[in-house]
Design a protein around this motif. Structure first.
Motif: not given
Length: 343
Positions: A32-49, A19-25
């Protein structure tokens, strides 16, 4: 036999994924290293902006936080979090685009594959068998095979060594043939088939499944002993942390040795491996080494060759480099586990 396993030094068995830094923060406050669920992030209305900017910068940005600066949005889509050592978080892993090598999992749950356990056990059994055969009058033959097989990498010579070990370890009155041909027909077995035949000496299950948040740690690994002036690579490993416990089952199949004898043989061999690697470990009753960090001492017949006085004539040489985990001024070895019969 049911066996209880306890991690003595951090263990990394890779899944083949990074996992590159594009998939965690990194949550510096909590460590902690937080690994992201990118699929759910992209579906979030807040991501639209952020969508248009994300599409423009996705190919060049090193860190998803450079695009989505609202960490509260990212925190809503954490797949799982793993604590880390200070060393793993320091040194700008994001700016240096350091990937994290992930631990093997099934449905998100870490485990130790039976194949990893069995491979380490079989290595110890081969050493033991050849050592016993040397004491029984085959020392000259084994010395010759060790010298010629390691230097010339001759498959036939290596197969003869494995054949000696297998015939010593197998149960009496085994079938004399298999789908590969007659067992006595040593020339028929390639190195791969020899190794496959050893895998049938005993059955080893996968370990019990663990929970990622409570069993994993992100650790910084560096190669020690690299040549001066050369770039020393830094890797971040997702490891099973010290003290984590799991269980697995070992059952002799075609091996003449009892399960407890097998574990004792492993302990004696990996105590020698630890000593050669400059590590002092008290892991009674039984010690094993698995995964990353295992050197040539634990993957070849180098220890046997040295004990027979063949150090300068055996083709495999002691490792010049070692992988070590960094923790303050101290370093830690990888891969040692304690085994005990589970009652």
């Amino acid at each position: 036999m049911n066996v209880k396993l306890k991690v003595i030094t951090p263990v990394h068995i890779g899944s083949g994924q990074s996992i590159s830094p594009f998939g965690y923060f990194i949550d510096q406050e909590r460590g902690n290293f937080n690994f992201l669920n990118l699929d759910s992030l992209f579906r979030d209305p807040g991501f639209s902006r952020y969508r248009e900017e994300f599409i423009k910068k996705a190919a060049s940005a090193r860190y998803i936080g450079e695009i989505i600066q609202d960490h509260n949005l990212l925190k809503k889509h954490i797949l799982y979090s793993v604590p880390s050592t200070y060393e793993a978080r320091s040194g700008n892993p994001i700016e240096n685009n350091i990937e994290i090598k992930l631990f093997i999992k099934s449905a998100g749950r870490p485990y130790i594959p039976g194949s990893s356990l069995k491979g380490s056990i079989v290595t110890a059994l081969i050493y033991y068998a050849l050592k016993e055969l040397c004491a029984a009058g085959k020392k000259g033959e084994i010395e010759g095979l060790l010298i010629h097989g390691s230097r010339k990498n001759e498959p036939k010579t290596n197969s003869e060594l494995l054949n000696l070990a297998f015939n010593f370890l197998k149960k009496e009155h085994q079938p004399t043939s298999s789908k590969y041909g007659k067992i006595e027909d040593n020339s028929y077995y390639s190195s791969e088939r020899q190794e496959g035949r050893f895998m049938h000496l005993l059955d080893v299950s996968d370990s019990s499944y663990l929970k990622a948040p409570g069993s994993l740690m992100i650790e910084k690994c560096q190669v020690q002993g690299a040549k001066r002036g050369g770039q020393i690579p830094v890797v971040l490993f997702e490891t099973l942390k010290e003290g984590v416990e799991a269980e697995f089952e070992i059952k002799r199949s075609n091996c003449k040795l009892e399960e407890k004898q097998i574990l004792q043989i492993c302990h004696d061999f990996y105590q020698k491996v630890a000593a050669k690697d400059g590590i002092k470990i008290d892991a009674a009753p039984f010690l094993l080494r698995i995964g990353q960090g295992v050197t040539a001492f634990g993957t070849s017949l180098l220890i046997l060759a040295e004990e027979l006085g063949l150090k300068d004539r055996y083709g495999v040489k002691p490792p010049r480099t070692r992988k070590r985990l960094l923790e303050g001024k101290e370093t830690k070895a990888l891969g040692f586990v304690q085994l005990a019969e589970s009652r």
